[in-house]
Design an enzyme around this catalytic site. Structure first.
Site, PDB file in Angstrom:
ATOM      1  CD  GLU A  25      -4.342  -8.498   1.901  1.00 19.48           C
ATOM      2  OE1 GLU A  25      -5.161  -7.747   2.681  1.00 19.48           O
ATOM      3  OE2 GLU A  25      -3.055  -8.225   2.035  1.00 19.48           O
ATOM      4  CD  GLU A  37      -2.742  -1.430   2.391  1.00 20.72           C
ATOM      5  OE1 GLU A  37      -2.447  -0.522   3.359  1.00 20.72           O
ATOM      6  OE2 GLU A  37      -3.600  -2.287   2.566  1.00 20.72           O
TER       7      GLU A  37
END
Ligand code: GLA
Length: 356
Positions: free
Chosen positions: A271, A165
């Protein structure tokens, strides 16, 4: 009459018993010619407990339903809570499990996490008097962090999420604001990847992110991976795929994966989960919602299968609805985002993707 009732009762018992004891099909086997299948987010209290008990449903599911696991015990705040210490205890339960199954591929998650201040190691960048370290020292500390972890597990982990991220569409250069960026400049990204590369040249290095289908972010991720690839520093892109029943649309997702496929790197869905109750409207998984979820999983897997070969692994986050992080995000609420219910029973979504 009594005899007839007894016969019926025995027949019913046998039927229930045989359904309960029935082996369910193995997703890694079903997808074996397409991509690996498994789980991420295993470093969760409930999952850890399950993995330590070979009679538990979680142990059975993870053991039979995975050939790849994302081991998320490397969050920076846990591994290096201060400059002097590296801590490994948090990895012991997961590694005790994976040691029993050396045939499973392992991914390490995550070496640096710039969107999460608690996990961005910025405490390494300020000395005891609150003064920022200089660029050279910052680079040294970043390299030490990454090389200590990757070096320790050299040969054991086939994949690493080096950076989690780092893209922020609100920044003009696309790179999230952080002390690393302030002190080192955006080159801290390359430095992180090359430190990992040196520590284990055979490990495949990934960049991992969320909302990856949103066009502005998609293009920023594309540009970052392209740049790192041109320097030989990256092998793959992790798509978190924290999706809902409606976002992204099939078209948006297909467009994003087709764009990332142009990069010529491996793609992992790292995920996956499907939020079905963000507004907390439902108090139980109704039959209708269960079916909507199944339809959504079928749609998602239809797209992943289309890009099989470029997509080389798909993992959900984590194993059963009971331990999904979404039940606490953004605030506590019931939700049923995964393939297995809270008791570990396969849901309609499982059967929808198992049926190819
Ligand atoms: C991100 C991270 C995961 C996990 C979730 C939930 O998606 O990549 O490792 O921590 O947030 O917190």
């Amino acid at each position: 009459m009594i005899v007839k009732q007894c016969v019926l009762a025995v027949a019913l018992f046998l039927q229930i018993y045989s359904v309960a004891s029935q082996e369910i099909p193995s997703l890694p086997t079903i997808f074996s010619d397409k991509f690996k299948f498994g789980f991420g987010g295993l470093n969760d209290q409930v999952v850890r407990k399950g993995l330590a008990d070979s009679s538990s449903p979680i142990f059975k599911i993870v053991t039979t339903q995975s050939n790849i696991l994302s081991v998320n015990c490397f969050y920076p705040r846990q591994v290096q809570p201060n400059q002097a210490d590296f801590k490994w205890d948090q990895c012991a339960p997961l590694l005790a499990y994976t040691k029993q199954f050396p045939e499973k591929t392992l991914r390490g998650h995550a070496l640096l996490w710039p969107s999460n201040p608690k996990n961005n190691l910025e405490w390494l960048l300020v000395d005891a008097n609150g003064k920022k370290v200089d660029r050279e020292e910052a680079i040294k500390r970043l390299r030490t962090h990454i090389q200590t972890i990757v070096g320790r597990y050299k040969g054991q982990f086939q994949y690493w999420d080096v950076l989690n991220e780092v893209i922020d569409p609100n920044q003009s250069d696309g790179i999230r604001a952080s002390l690393w960026k302030d002190i080192i400049g955006p080159q801290f990204i390359e430095i992180a990847f090359s430190a990992a590369r040196e520590a284990d040249p055979k490990a495949k290095l990934f960049y991992n992110d969320f909302n990856e289908w949103r066009p502005k972010k998609r293009e920023m991720i594309y540009a970052l991976v392209k740049h790192l690839k041109s320097k030989g520093l990256i092998d793959g892109l992790g798509l978190q795929q924290h999706v809902t029943l409606t976002e992204p649309t099939a078209i948006e997702l297909d467009r994003a994966i087709s764009r990332f496929a142009e990069l010529g790197v491996e793609i992992h869905v790292t995920e996956l989960d499907v939020e079905v109750n963000r507004d907390g409207r439902y108090t139980e998984l109704t039959a209708e919602l269960d079916q909507q979820l199944a339809k959504r999983y079928k749609e998602l897997f239809g797209i992943y299968l289309k890009y099989a070969g470029q997509i080389t692994a798909v993992m959900t986050f984590n194993v059963t609805d009971a331990s999904s992080w979404l039940r606490y995000h953004p605030k506590p609420h019931l939700t049923w985002p995964l393939l297995f219910d809270a008791q570990g029973k396969p849901k309609a979504a499982f059967w929808a993707i198992a049926d190819r």
